[in-house]
Design an enzyme around this catalytic site. Structure first.
Site: not given
Ligand SMILES: *Cc1c(COP(=O)(O)O)cnc(C)c1O
Length: 403
Positions: A130, A215, A245
């Protein structure tokens, strides 16, 4: 609550929170909930932490916004500190995780184009990944559920099975620009990549001139007990890393971190953002980093993680027919249940005063604030224990009546 004027993208429960403090949220009826999802791994220091409130208030009296056409107070210094603490030499500030990934994807392709290889555009991601909800990031993750109905798929994105080196190797060729991976898959079901796998990716990338992108939007910012999850090894550093985050502690802040070699091509005109790293975000992000780097902070994360995983493993032994597996790393943890039971469990936990999330592969997701106390973990475990017990009772009764 009447939500008719909102896009129907979300369907929250009938519940309204009025305020929070630390690991606790209070609803409008005065009922308290233990918050073990923390805005999905965002509220690093819990709710209404006095240092973050103070940082935001102090900055709000001075300058709210300038845009990046002027030097944003504190931004270069926050970048310098993150560079000192990581593999990175340069930082691009954003508002979100998806935007941080976008910056990493563009930087990777730009790097190869500037090396005389504009054909190197392929980004290889992993099944179960994701990376956000923008068009590039849903293509990068490749989850068919998030792509359906939105037109043709973008060229230049492939997915390899998670953790399988051979099929990944078979996929790389002279068109590969980068490999993109979450060191701990969050949304996909709290699956940590073995640290040896990240080291092997680093080697593969070095051998083939491919860039390695992490990521760490969800697993970074201290969540696994290191500032960033890949830092559990010294031989697993990436070329680019997206985070967001937790680094803002609840204020929208993200970053794309890069080596000098990659970042040097992102000159004026190649990329930008209006809000990214604005004065308020930088002020809060600086206060968050002060805590993440304070003596003992990450040690507490590691101790609480050991406690949480130990207790979850005990519950797995107590309910072997219900709990299939304990998942995750550090305070990004969870447990896998039978098919479709994770949402029922999340709802039951909420009814009993514990806020949790769900993730893929039938998992229940737990991501408490990083300054959670030992006693709060005990309370959460007691609520999970009770919910598993009642679920077991329902099942035994159902099995009895069907005979
Ligand atoms: C939440 C998340 C995203 C996206 O972040 P947003 O701030 O919602 O755009 C991307 N990668 C990972 C692993 C995430 O948990």
């Amino acid at each position: 609550m009447n939500r008719d004027s909102l896009f129907p993208t979300y369907a929250p429960p009938e519940l309204q929170f009025s305020h929070g403090k630390g690991s606790w949220l209070t609803d409008t009826s005065g009922r308290q909930y233990l918050d073990f999802i923390a805005g999905i791994s965002v509220n690093t220091l819990g709710h209404a932490h006095p240092d973050l409130v103070e940082a935001l208030h102090a900055q709000a009296q001075k300058i709210w916004h300038l845009s990046n056409m002027f030097d944003v107070p504190g931004q270069a210094e926050l970048a310098r500190r993150y560079c000192e603490l990581t593999f990175a030499d340069r930082v691009f500030f954003t508002n979100s995780g998806a935007e941080s990934i976008e910056c990493a994807l563009k930087s990777a392709r730009k790097f190869h184009a500037e090396q005389g290889h504009p054909e190197r555009i392929d980004i290889i991601g992993f099944e179960g990944a994701f990376h956000g909800r923008t068009y590039a990031t849903v293509n990068a993750a490749g989850n068919p559920k998030y792509l359906e109905g939105f037109g043709p798929r973008l060229p230049g994105y492939k997915q390899a099975p998670f953790g399988d080196m051979d099929s990944l190797r078979a996929m790389t060729d002279e068109h590969t620009a980068a490999i993109l991976i979450e060191p701990v898959q969050g949304e996909g079901g709290l699956r940590p990549a073995p640290i040896s796998y990240l080291e092997a990716l680093r080697e593969l990338c070095d051998a083939q001139g491919i860039l390695l992108i992490y990521d760490e939007v969800q697993c970074g910012a201290g969540r696994t007990g290191q500032l960033f999850a890949h830092q559990w090894s010294e031989r697993a550093a990436p070329d680019l890393m997206a985070t967001a985050k937790g680094v803002g502690g609840g204020f929208p802040l993200g970053m794309c971190l890069a080596t000098a070699d990659v970042a040097r091509h992102m000159v004026p005109g190649t990329h930008g953002t209006t809000y990214g790293g604005n004065p308020l975000a930088v002020a809060v992000g600086t206060a968050v980093l002060d805590h993440l780097t304070a003596p003992g902070f990450l040690e507490n994360v590691r101790e609480r993680s050991a406690q949480l995983h130990g207790k979850l493993n005990r519950l797995k032994m107590k309910y072997p027919d219900l709990v299939a597996e304990v998942r995750g790393k550090g305070l990004l943890a969870g447990f896998k249940l039978g098919s479709g039971l994770n949402t029922a469990m999340r709802d039951r936990l909420r009814e009993n005063g514990l806020l949790a999330g769900v993730a893929g592969d039938n998992t229940v997701r737990l991501a408490p604030p990083l300054n959670v106390s030992a006693a709060e973990i005990e309370q959460a475990i007691a609520i999970i224990d009770g919910a598993l017990e009642s679920l077991q009772r329902v099942r035994v009764a159902a099995a009895g009546s069907s005979q």
